[in-house]
Design an enzyme around this catalytic site. Structure first.
Site, PDB file in Angstrom:
ATOM      1  N   ARG A 119     -27.569  43.362  51.655  1.00 41.89           N
ATOM      2  CA  ARG A 119     -28.492  43.525  52.792  1.00 41.89           C
ATOM      3  C   ARG A 119     -28.838  42.179  53.439  1.00 41.89           C
ATOM      4  O   ARG A 119     -28.785  42.055  54.675  1.00 41.89           O
ATOM      5  CB  ARG A 119     -29.766  44.242  52.346  1.00 41.89           C
ATOM      6  CG  ARG A 119     -29.650  45.739  52.268  1.00 41.89           C
ATOM      7  CD  ARG A 119     -30.963  46.359  51.832  1.00 41.89           C
ATOM      8  NE  ARG A 119     -31.408  45.832  50.533  1.00 41.89           N
ATOM      9  CZ  ARG A 119     -32.603  46.027  50.013  1.00 41.89           C
ATOM     10  NH1 ARG A 119     -33.506  46.726  50.683  1.00 41.89           N
ATOM     11  NH2 ARG A 119     -32.917  45.544  48.835  1.00 41.89           N
TER      12      ARG A 119
ATOM     13  N   ASN B 125     -30.972  49.977  52.367  1.00 40.58           N
ATOM     14  CA  ASN B 125     -30.385  50.754  51.284  1.00 40.58           C
ATOM     15  C   ASN B 125     -30.686  52.223  51.533  1.00 40.58           C
ATOM     16  O   ASN B 125     -31.815  52.576  51.902  1.00 40.58           O
ATOM     17  CB  ASN B 125     -30.968  50.340  49.937  1.00 40.58           C
ATOM     18  CG  ASN B 125     -30.419  49.017  49.442  1.00 40.58           C
ATOM     19  OD1 ASN B 125     -29.368  48.574  49.872  1.00 40.58           O
ATOM     20  ND2 ASN B 125     -31.137  48.378  48.530  1.00 40.58           N
TER      21      ASN B 125
END
Length: 787
Positions: A27, A45
């Site tokens: 990320r 996520n």
């Protein structure tokens, strides 16, 4: 507004990234990439995926899609990038790119890709520099980590991988850690296990047996100093590591190592030794470049190396072998212990022999109280146990012998995708299990030997944990053919619509073929201890013509009785008597002379045992026969006087390989191939007879041990060369527990290559029974696909 030359067309996309993309800094990587490309949108996520919704110029969006693959963080595994159109509103122009809150995991369907969690990651160089920097706020903090390193699989409870779903959730971040966690340019941006001395886990020290009052325990640096002092004084410390407790002592202290052996009930099996760095490893054993790379790799496995003859370690570290199992520290706490003690350390599993390693503090205090003199613990919970991995370099390639911390649960590919989710429950010894969906297989970590309830409980608990994380609910259960295996019995209790039995040695060679992506026909050489054949007899020295779906047996070793069954496995001398008194006959060659030549063995053994075994073999009482390569290695070890008893599985073969060291180029002994029931059969009688004659005439055991290895290699190359010509295949997959023998495997690879054949060996899954579950999954997936 219509795009012009001044205003390039704006493209909006929803991108789903599948693979090991959580817990590896993915990320933060996507965030920085989105900002660099000037995109609007977010990354988050979502279940087991990373999802991106982004908008920007078409060229920038094309570069985003490509770089999600090419520029991914080193520990990420991108299996698939799915590109579509968002269902809702697109990101507003000029809104920028950010990290969005993780989505709650949806209920997965059987068609979804499984959720993946990375293995635990060894301390990175940047964190290591902080650990030993007196001016850093994490100086000597045993739990330093970042997005590139630290615990993962051992602390996670579920996906998405966020702090709230790990055992770090009980530690509220301090202001400084929260700032690092939220700063995109920081190395700890969204590092879920982030911690520091002000807000993270804390070391504790407790002498064994406990104390009252203010001496009941020490904390932080005092705890570490107490543990260091005890090890320096010859004591044994139970240290709470990454995947479980470990027992630590001074590897140069003979008395300390001997006490550890006695208390742990581990009389002979070698201990692993942890050293500070590659230079320290090179002082104990020659380290080739491939071995150095394996030692320093992120999994930090225990690596088997040939010891320097004059190494300073206690003799009790690795009795009866010239191999040392060395490894580098994987966690900051280990770095601190090695730094402060400045000596190599025995670091072995925190258990009594054959038990699972302890992970719970109370359980460790109870089970290890009689082993450890003190406990160096901490308050970060270990969610599931992961023992240390073991590997070695064979024929220039790394080969995993025990797949656990650092490797599991990293996914493996299945060359034929499973049409239904499946669970392969593995074998009995060196147990693992495998969960698979589609083309993704997740091999669980080494469990141990399924011989007692605690180990079975560890297996079922880890299966439940990994099933929940991956979302794999098996519709098919795959098992060994042996009805006595506890794994096979467990398979019958699972309420799955379908069960598939896979023959043991087919699973072995399929594990090798599958990890190399082989889907067509190949020759499989499966040399191991014992496995149930499809004819109801015990196999173990097999050459198969196989593909992933099926196999045909082409050749085997000559059979011999196992006097007392399992007793012969534990006592190679009994196995030698089995060959002498009841080896499978093929012609007029008599082993009567072999019995006379084996007088040294017979004199070593109690006469009552020899007489009893002779009667058992003659009457066929409790003497199952087996075509086992492993048992032949045991018998030769006993006949040469190398080992009469085995304190652990494979000890005699390990000692025989060590005995052969220094005798490169030994010529093969005589060998003979016969035909029986349409099978080519290796008759070991000429080999054993010549070996005993040479020993009687004064030839050294070391040279004969090397000659025996050369014999097995030469015979196998001949069998495979003939079979390859007859059946039109040139690929040979080598697997089974005997293929842990480096001397044999390297001779086989060289011989097969010289014969124009391609020899493949297990690399990412063990050749021993630890790879059986992956092989079972590959076979079952191919059978399901083929109907």
């Amino acid at each position: 507004m219509r795009a012009t030359a001044a205003t390039p067309r704006r493209v909006v996309r929803r991108i789903e990234v599948c693979g090991t993309v959580q817990g590896v800094g993915y990320r933060p990587f996507v965030y920085r990439l989105g900002r660099e490309l000037g995109l609007d949108g977010w990354v988050r996520n979502d279940g087991g995926l990373v999802v991106v919704e982004a908008a920007g110029p078409a060229d920038a969006m094309r570069r985003l899609s490509a770089r999600l693959h090419t520029d991914a963080p080193p520990q990420a595994r991108v299996d698939q990038v799915r590109i579509g159109v968002p269902a809702g509103d697109s990101p507003a122009p000029g809104s920028g790119f950010h990290v969005a809150r993780s989505a709650e995991p949806p209920r997965r369907s059987a068609r979804d890709r499984p959720g993946l969690v990375p293995p635990d990651l060894a301390t990175c160089d940047a964190c290591l520099a902080e650990l030993f920097d007196p001016h850093d706020r994490r100086h000597r903090y045993p739990f330093v980590n970042c997005t590139d390193c630290g615990p993962r699989a051992t602390i996670v409870d579920g996906l998405p991988y966020d702090r709230a779903r790990t055992t770090m959730r009980r530690f509220a971040m301090c202001r400084a850690c929260a700032a690092e966690y939220g700063t995109p340019t920081d190395r700890r941006f969204h590092a879920e296990p982030i911690a520091c001395p002000a807000c993270g886990p804390t070391l504790t020290w407790q002498p064994s047996g406990g104390q009252d009052g203010h001496d009941a325990g020490k904390h932080r640096e005092e705890a570490l100093r107490a543990a260091v002092a005890l090890v320096r004084d010859g004591g044994i410390v139970a240290v709470k590591g990454i995947g479980g407790y470990q027992l630590v002592c001074d590897a140069t202290d003979e008395a300390a190592v001997a006490r550890l052996r006695a208390r742990k009930h581990r009389p002979a099996k070698p201990f692993a030794v942890m050293v500070a760095d590659l230079a320290a490893a090179a002082r104990l054993a020659p380290v080739a470049p491939a071995e150095a790379a394996l030692l320093a790799s992120v999994p930090r496995p225990v690596v088997l190396l040939t010891a320097h003859p004059d190494h300073p370690l206690a003799a009790a570290v690795a009795p009866g072998t010239d191999l040392l199992g060395l490894f580098l520290p994987a966690a900051p706490l280990h770095h601190l212990l090695l730094h402060d003690l400045a000596r190599p350390l025995v670091v072995t599993s925190g258990n009594i022999a054959d038990e699972p390693i302890a992970i719970d503090d109370a359980d460790a205090a109870d089970r290890l109280a009689g082993v450890a003199d003190g406990f160096l613990s901490h308050d970060r919970e270990i969610r599931v146990r992961y023992d240390d991995s073991v590997a070695r370099v064979v024929a220039g390639r790394p080969s995993v012998l025990r797949r656990a911390r650092g490797y599991a649960p990293d996914p493996l590919d299945l060359p034929v995708a499973a049409t239904e989710p499946l669970l392969a429950v593995g074998a009995q010894l060196k147990h693992t299990f495998t969960l698979a969906r589609g083309a993704v297989a997740i091999v669980g970590p080494h469990t141990g030997d399924l011989q007692q309830q605690d180990t079975m409980t560890s297996f079922t608990e880890h299966l439940a944990h990994l099933s929940r994380i991956t979302g794999i609910e098996p519709a098919v259960v795959v098992h060994d053919l042996h009805p006595g295996y506890l794994s096979t019995q467990y398979a019958t209790t699972i309420p799955a619509p379908r069960r598939i039995g896979v023959q043991h040695h087919h699973a072995h060679v399929a594990s090798c073929a599958a990890e190399h992506g082989i889907t067509g026909r190949y020759l499989g050489v499966a040399y191991d201890g014992l496995g149930l054949g499809d004819d109801g007899t015990l196999w173990g020295g097999e050459v198969l013509l196989a593909d992933l779906r099926s196999y045909r047996r082409l050749a085997r070793f000559g059979r011999a009785p196992l006097p007392g069954g399992a007793a012969a496995v534990r006592r190679p001398a009994r196995m030698a008597l089995g060959y002498l008194f009841g080896g499978e006959p093929f012609d007029e060659t008599s082993l009567a002379r072999a019995e006379l030549l084996a007088a040294p063995l017979l004199r070593r053994l109690p006469p009552s045992e020899v007489a009893t075994v002779r009667r058992m073999v003659a009457a066929g009482v409790n003497c199952p026969t087996a075509s086992s390569a492993g048992r032949l290695f045991d018998a030769v070890a006993a006949l040469l006087g190398v080992r009469d008893d085995a304190g652990y599985e494979g000890e005699a073969a390990v000692a025989l390989e060590a005995c052969a060291a220094g005798h490169a180029g030994a010529a093969p002994l005589p060998w003979r191939l016969a035909t029986r029931d349409d099978l080519v059969v290796y008759d070991p009688a000429p080999t054993l007879l010549t070996l005993l004659e040479a020993l009687h005439d004064g030839t050294g055991a070391g040279l004969l041990a090397a000659a025996f290895h050369a014999t097995i290699a030469a015979m196998t190359v001949a069998v495979c060369s003939d079979a390859a010509a007859e059946h039109g295949t040139s690929t040979v997959c080598l697997s089974g527990g005997v293929m842990q023998n480096r001397l044999l495997v390297e001779a086989l690879v060289a011989g097969l290559s010289a014969a124009g054949l391609t020899a493949l060996v297990n690399e990412r899954v063990p050749a021993n029974d630890g790879g059986i579950s992956y092989g079972q999954a590959a076979v079952a997936a191919a059978q399901l696909r083929g109907g």
